[in-house]
Design a protein around this motif. Sequence first.
Motif, mmCIF file in Angstrom:
data_model
loop_
_atom_site.group_PDB
_atom_site.id
_atom_site.type_symbol
_atom_site.label_atom_id
_atom_site.label_comp_id
_atom_site.label_asym_id
_atom_site.label_seq_id
_atom_site.Cartn_x
_atom_site.Cartn_y
_atom_site.Cartn_z
ATOM 1 N N THR A 201 -9.515 -8.071 -0.687
ATOM 2 C CA THR A 201 -8.236 -7.521 -0.229
ATOM 3 C C THR A 201 -8.183 -5.997 -0.253
ATOM 4 O OG1 THR A 201 -7.385 -7.942 -2.472
ATOM 5 C CG2 THR A 201 -6.847 -9.545 -0.771
ATOM 6 N N THR A 202 -9.173 -5.360 -0.840
ATOM 7 C CA THR A 202 -9.160 -3.890 -0.906
ATOM 8 C C THR A 202 -10.382 -3.238 -0.267
ATOM 9 O OG1 THR A 202 -10.214 -3.905 -3.102
ATOM 10 C CG2 THR A 202 -7.803 -3.875 -3.032
ATOM 11 N N ALA A 203 -11.504 -3.936 -0.189
ATOM 12 C CA ALA A 203 -12.749 -3.318 0.262
ATOM 13 C C ALA A 203 -12.655 -2.710 1.664
ATOM 14 C CB ALA A 203 -13.900 -4.322 0.187
ATOM 15 N N PRO A 204 -12.022 -3.377 2.651
ATOM 16 C CA PRO A 204 -11.959 -2.748 3.983
ATOM 17 C C PRO A 204 -11.294 -1.376 3.964
ATOM 18 C CG PRO A 204 -11.381 -5.068 4.117
ATOM 19 C CD PRO A 204 -11.462 -4.736 2.650
ATOM 20 N N ALA A 205 -10.173 -1.263 3.229
ATOM 21 C CA ALA A 205 -9.492 0.031 3.167
ATOM 22 C C ALA A 205 -10.305 1.054 2.387
ATOM 23 C CB ALA A 205 -8.117 -0.141 2.531
ATOM 24 N N LEU B 275 -3.703 7.132 2.304
ATOM 25 C CA LEU B 275 -3.213 5.948 3.014
ATOM 26 C C LEU B 275 -4.129 4.740 2.780
ATOM 27 C CD1 LEU B 275 -1.023 4.969 5.016
ATOM 28 C CD2 LEU B 275 -2.596 5.594 6.867
ATOM 29 N N CYS B 276 -5.414 4.990 2.624
ATOM 30 C CA CYS B 276 -6.368 3.907 2.410
ATOM 31 C C CYS B 276 -6.146 3.188 1.081
ATOM 32 C CB CYS B 276 -7.797 4.447 2.465
ATOM 33 S SG CYS B 276 -8.327 4.977 4.107
ATOM 34 N N PHE B 277 -5.486 3.843 0.144
ATOM 35 C CA PHE B 277 -5.261 3.231 -1.165
ATOM 36 C C PHE B 277 -3.980 2.396 -1.225
ATOM 37 C CE2 PHE B 277 -8.355 6.427 -2.364
ATOM 38 C CZ PHE B 277 -9.087 5.781 -3.348
ATOM 39 N N VAL B 278 -3.226 2.329 -0.132
ATOM 40 C CA VAL B 278 -1.995 1.535 -0.130
ATOM 41 C C VAL B 278 -2.249 0.064 -0.486
ATOM 42 C CG1 VAL B 278 -0.142 0.660 1.344
ATOM 43 C CG2 VAL B 278 -0.736 3.078 1.410
ATOM 44 N N PRO B 279 -3.312 -0.592 0.047
ATOM 45 C CA PRO B 279 -3.509 -2.018 -0.280
ATOM 46 C C PRO B 279 -3.967 -2.281 -1.718
ATOM 47 C CG PRO B 279 -4.674 -1.397 1.748
ATOM 48 C CD PRO B 279 -4.282 -0.136 1.063
ATOM 49 N N VAL B 280 -4.310 -1.240 -2.470
ATOM 50 C CA VAL B 280 -4.876 -1.454 -3.805
ATOM 51 C C VAL B 280 -3.847 -2.048 -4.763
ATOM 52 C CG1 VAL B 280 -5.841 -0.296 -5.829
ATOM 53 C CG2 VAL B 280 -6.645 0.313 -3.540
ATOM 54 N N ALA B 281 -2.651 -1.474 -4.798
ATOM 55 C CA ALA B 281 -1.651 -1.928 -5.768
ATOM 56 C C ALA B 281 -1.216 -3.382 -5.535
ATOM 57 C CB ALA B 281 -0.442 -0.987 -5.761
ATOM 58 N N PRO B 282 -0.955 -3.831 -4.294
ATOM 59 C CA PRO B 282 -0.629 -5.253 -4.123
ATOM 60 C C PRO B 282 -1.738 -6.185 -4.595
ATOM 61 C CG PRO B 282 0.032 -4.019 -2.177
ATOM 62 C CD PRO B 282 -0.756 -3.072 -3.036
ATOM 63 N N ALA B 283 -2.997 -5.797 -4.380
ATOM 64 C CA ALA B 283 -4.106 -6.631 -4.842
ATOM 65 C C ALA B 283 -4.159 -6.688 -6.368
ATOM 66 C CB ALA B 283 -5.426 -6.098 -4.285
#
Length: 228
Positions: free
Chosen positions: A36-40, A59-67
Amino acid sequence: MRPAPDPAAEIGGGFLARSAAVVYWLLVIEVLVVLTTAPALAAVVLLAGGSGNAPLIGLCFVPVAPALSAAIFAWRVFLADRDLSPAAHFWRGYRLNWLDVLRWWPPALVVLTVLGFTLANLDVAGVPAGYGLVLLLVGLAVLLWSAQALVLSSALSLRTRDLVRLAGYYLGARPATTLGTASLLVAAAGTVVLTSDWVLLLLASPLTHVLLRTAEPVLRDATGRFTA
């Protein structure tokens, strides 16, 4: 009427069975965090090297917190009533928490991005070295607040303004938890310096478990005082 099945019965009572279950949870949650984080985060590698790319990198770190929130949600289930379905709990946590997390994480990320960009360009700005130390302390405070907010939003259903206040309140109200979280952040930073940021990503599963255990006093207090 047949009794409800005991989730722990899936694992068994032996030491080897329990140990294997812990390893299984660690691996499954780690794989899901990476997926869930590797692509970003891979985009960060492509953008690295230019200071002008700082907003895009942030912006690329946005998906990190939900994961990470989904991982914490799954670990909370594991600690309370473990079974052999970590993936189901991870995706349930992701579905329940992603919107709540994204209400506070992007603003925090903007602040961290600005601080990081400023620190990287202190020599160009020609400001005193002490100014850099102040920025580092502010960045640490934002990271500590974000860690508290991450755990609270992963475990409790709170209004965003209440979450913002509680995360700041517990930084001072529970100094032992704050110190433990700070130690975890230092360990994470040391991992990046001594190895690689990808190694840190591969340690996301155990680190979220430790973060949850560190924040247990905060969760107990918040649950007892601020939830029905």
